[in-house]
Design an enzyme around this catalytic site. Structure first.
Site, PDB file in Angstrom:
ATOM      1  N   ASP A   1       0.849  -1.174   0.000  1.00  0.00           N
ATOM      2  CA  ASP A   1       0.000   0.000   0.000  1.00  0.00           C
ATOM      3  C   ASP A   1       0.890   1.230   0.000  1.00  0.00           C
ATOM      4  OD1 ASP A   1      -2.163   1.783   0.413  1.00  0.00           O
ATOM      5  OD2 ASP A   1      -1.840   1.705   2.574  1.00  0.00           O
TER       6      ASP A   1
ATOM      7  N   ASP B   1       0.617   5.152   0.299  1.00  0.00           N
ATOM      8  CA  ASP B   1      -0.358   6.130   0.734  1.00  0.00           C
ATOM      9  C   ASP B   1       0.250   7.521   0.559  1.00  0.00           C
ATOM     10  OD1 ASP B   1      -2.057   7.773   2.255  1.00  0.00           O
ATOM     11  OD2 ASP B   1      -2.617   6.051   3.507  1.00  0.00           O
TER      12      ASP B   1
ATOM     13  N   ASP C   1       3.307   1.067   3.270  1.00  0.00           N
ATOM     14  CA  ASP C   1       2.764   0.969   4.630  1.00  0.00           C
ATOM     15  C   ASP C   1       2.980  -0.459   5.129  1.00  0.00           C
ATOM     16  OD1 ASP C   1       1.234   0.648   6.910  1.00  0.00           O
ATOM     17  OD2 ASP C   1      -0.421   1.886   6.179  1.00  0.00           O
TER      18      ASP C   1
END
Lengths: 352, 371
Positions: free
Chosen positions: B98, B100, B276
């Site tokens: 992920d 972000d 992440d």
């Protein structure tokens, strides 16, 4: 990248040293023995050898060298697994797998590279032999197999410190064998787990051995537990990471969810009650008693799955950016227990 | 006319989208082994432990319920509809990354992100870590995305893909790259080689990608007058060696420990990818369903190609309601830039996708009317 097929001819000598290889199983199958045959007085040496291995695993984690007879060794290995399955004690199985894998580690070190590569490949590691590697490394291990089998997640084993390219990690022979040892530990445990003994009539000779071993193990286990209990902590010191989170909380900082979890789980595991933990969290800027209580109770195992959570180990703390010092432990609780033990010992010394 | 309940308009739009959604826009491999979860307009909470036998069934559910948020499990289960984890029977999990926007430095946060200090009440533009007035870290943020953020985060995704290929030997067609629907991107690695990896192994991958725990002591060898890298070609050694050329001006330089430490820090700062870690380590995660709409943006969780990421056409792939327009009036000061548009207090008409984004992401509107 395709892994080259390894051409290795195994001898009876190899079966003797590595009785977990498919060739050993093949040999046992070829002998066509039933479990009754193995338990019969004629093959008493097999059961005796298995007993010796299990006792050694309990006593010292150091197995005696393999039998001179390769069939006896292959059978004794299987009988050991069978007895472990009958007893079905996770800690004992782990103890045997550790001891057995350690013996294999030493034996493998003196083999030539192609045999090492073959044994590793039989343990599920994708391995390549590098001829005259300019790097000085002679093995390449598939990166995913590597990370699943590293003995320690730090120092030289840390993937970032390795020579990694296109899915392969370079390794020396000792390192490759060490990775094999880790893979073997898991393989032995899985093999025991996978054995099916329901509905199989276990001969008396094997059952009574299982009883002897089980008794010996429970005595050992009691000793281990007593040693732990005598070192029970009284007011240990908090590790730097936990102290840092508490300091942040006290300073009114808004700490991330992961830090809250780490702190709550830590405090609960050193014996604080839910109310005492909530007291600590009260200084959080967004403290909401209802939500916090629900979460802390969840971590304490009073809600949801009923599972009480452990705080993150150091590796996880590092990854989450919560580790603030190198304190030589693998788990924040270990730091606490150690200091508590030191405190207890200091207290005793003072009394004497 | 007063403001209609935002959920009614959004529900209508979401339903029209889901009714024309095609099977090939939902990229879920081995769909029947996954858990699904939804939250619906006008309802609290999330409905979990849902399973579908086929894509057709999933599409029917989407068309009927038009969920506000739609997720599926990165894990494969024997019985994905079972209520607890033991009964579900975990059978592996994709390796998911992920990226972000919150974790990537972007120059545009000053243009659209607002903050309010919960301690002293100060407020302003940007995304400060602590209140510039009173120093408190107790800050409420209201974040928006624009083309610039997406382009910076796209570069991060491209670097991740390159690293997964060069170091981990994965190929592009083993990866599913999607827009997360609002503030980032997801890279799903679905290769069988990664499915069984345990959390420790996954953490090792994350640490590698983020350059966590890199220590010069393990990478250097003593040389006359200082230290040299143990190798110059592979993995982080190769990256450091390239930085060493930039810094020292020669290949394979001999430097002091201190200089290497600085160089390593610089190298990690530039070359590590800001993924992440929690998402990657979690082997039982629920993640945005490809092809679904994000309930806080109205944007599509679209599958993206390397070309989309390189060519800056991400927004074209994720904007959905590009046809219509909506009349809006702002109550407070709106974000100055959202998606590919400049917005101001006097803005009265916006393309539907932008108006919907403002509505769903909680902009204070005194008027919202479809035109």
């Amino acid at each position: 990248m395709a892994v080259d097929k390894l051409h290795v001819v195994l001898s009876a000598e190899d079966v003797r040293k590595y009785p977990f290889l498919p060739e050993a199983l093949e040999r046992v199958r070829y002998l066509g023995l039933t479990i009754e045959d193995i338990a019969a007085p004629l093959l008493r040496s097999v059961v005796e050898r298995a007993a010796k291995y299990l006792e050694a695993a309990i006593d010292s984690l150091e197995l005696p060298p393999p039998s001179e007879d390769c069939d006896e060794e292959a059978l004794a290995y299987l009988v050991s697994l069978l007895i472990l399955k009958i007893i079905s004690d996770k800690m004992l199985i782990r103890r045997f797998s550790v001891a057995f894998s350690k013996r294999v580690f030493r034996l493998l070190l003196s083999e030539d590279n192609s045999k090492v590569a073959y044994v590793l490949s039989q343990l599920g590691l994708r391995v390549k032999l590098l001829g005259a590697a300019p790097s000085g490394y002679t093995f390449a291990i598939n990166v995913f197999d590597y990370i699943e089998n590293i003995p320690e997640r730090r120092g030289q084993w840390k993937l970032a410190h390795r020579l990694v390219e296109a899915g392969w990690v370079l390794a020396s022979k000792v390192e490759a064998v060490r990775l094999g040892e880790e893979a073997l530990k898991k393989a032995v445990e899985e093999r025991v787990e996978g054995l099916r003994v329901d509905g199989v009539r276990i001969p008396d000779a094997i059952y009574s051995l299982a009883e002897v071993i089980s008794r010996k193990w429970s005595i050992k286990l009691r000793e281990i537990r007593e040693a732990w209990a005598s070192e029970a902590p009284r007011g240990g010191e908090f590790p730097p990471c936990i102290r840092a989170i508490i300091d942040d909380l006290k300073a009114g900082k808004n700490i991330p969810h992961s830090a809250r979890f780490a702190l709550a789980a830590f405090l609960l595991n050193v014996g604080m009650s839910v109310d005492e933990v909530l007291e600590v969290f009260k200084s959080a800027p967004d403290f909401n008693e209802r939500v916090a209580r629900y979460q802390v109770e969840h971590i304490a195992g009073m809600r949801g799955s009923g599972k009480r959570y452990s705080p993150y180990k150091c590796d996880n703390m590092r990854t989450l950016g919560l580790c603030v010092a190198e304190c030589g432990v693998k788990h924040p609780l270990q730091y606490y227990w150690r200091s508590a033990r030191r405190g207890a010992q200091g207290g005793q010394a003072a009394q004497q | 006319m007063g403001r209609p309940p935002s959920s009614e308009v959004a529900l209508r739009l979401f339903r029209s989208y889901y009714r024309s959604l095609k099977a090939d826009e939902v990229n879920v491999t081995e769909l029947s082994r996954r858990e699904f979860a939804f939250s619906y307009f006008g309802e609290e909470g999330m409905h979990r432990h849902i399973a579908f036998g086929s894509t057709v069934q999933l599409l029917a559910h989407l068309a009927e319920r038009a969920p506000r948020h739609a997720f599926y499990s990165t894990a494969y289960y024997r019985d994905p509809a079972a209520k607890n984890m033991d009964e579900k029977g975990w059978e592996g999990s994709d390796l998911v990354f992920d990226i972000d926007i919150d974790h990537v430095e972007t120059p545009c946060k000053e243009l659209h992100d607002r903050w309010v200090c919960k301690s002293c009440g100060a407020s302003g533009w940007g995304a400060p870590l602590a209140c510039p007035r009173c120093g408190s870290e107790s800050i409420e943020r209201h974040a928006w995305v624009c083309e610039t953020c997406l382009s910076v985060a796209s570069d991060e995704v491209l670097r991740l893909i390159e690293l997964l290929e060069s170091d981990f030997g994965l190929s592009g067609d083993e990866m599913l790259v999607t827009f997360s629907g609002h503030r980032g991107f997801h890279v799903h690695v679905e290769a069988p080689a990664v499915r069984e990896l345990n959390q420790d192994a996954r953490r090792e991958i994350v640490d590698y990608i983020r350059g966590v725990g890199l220590e010069p002591d393990y990478m250097l060898v003593k040389a006359r007058g200082g230290y040299r890298l143990r190798a110059e070609t592979y993995g982080w050694y190769g990256r450091c060696a390239r930085w060493a050329i930039v810094k020292a001006g020669v290949e394979n330089p001999t430097l002091s420990k201190r200089e290497w430490e600085d160089l390593l820090r610089e190298c990690v700062k530039r070359e590590a990818v800001a993924v992440d870690e929690r998402v990657t380590i979690d082997t039982r995660r629920l993640i945005r369903l490809p092809g679904s709409l994000h309930g806080k943006s109205g944007l599509r969780v679209a599958r993206l190609s390397v070309q989309d990421l390189e060519g800056g056409s991400v927004l074209d792939k994720v904007k959905v309601f590009i046809g219509g327009e909506a009349a809006v009036e702002f109550e407070g000061e709106p974000p100055r830039r959202i998606l590919d548009l400049e917005v101001g207090y006097s803005t009265r008409v916006l393309p539907l996708y932008a108006a919907l984004y403002l509505l769903l992401n909680g902009a204070k509107l005194s008027k919202f009317e479809l035109k």
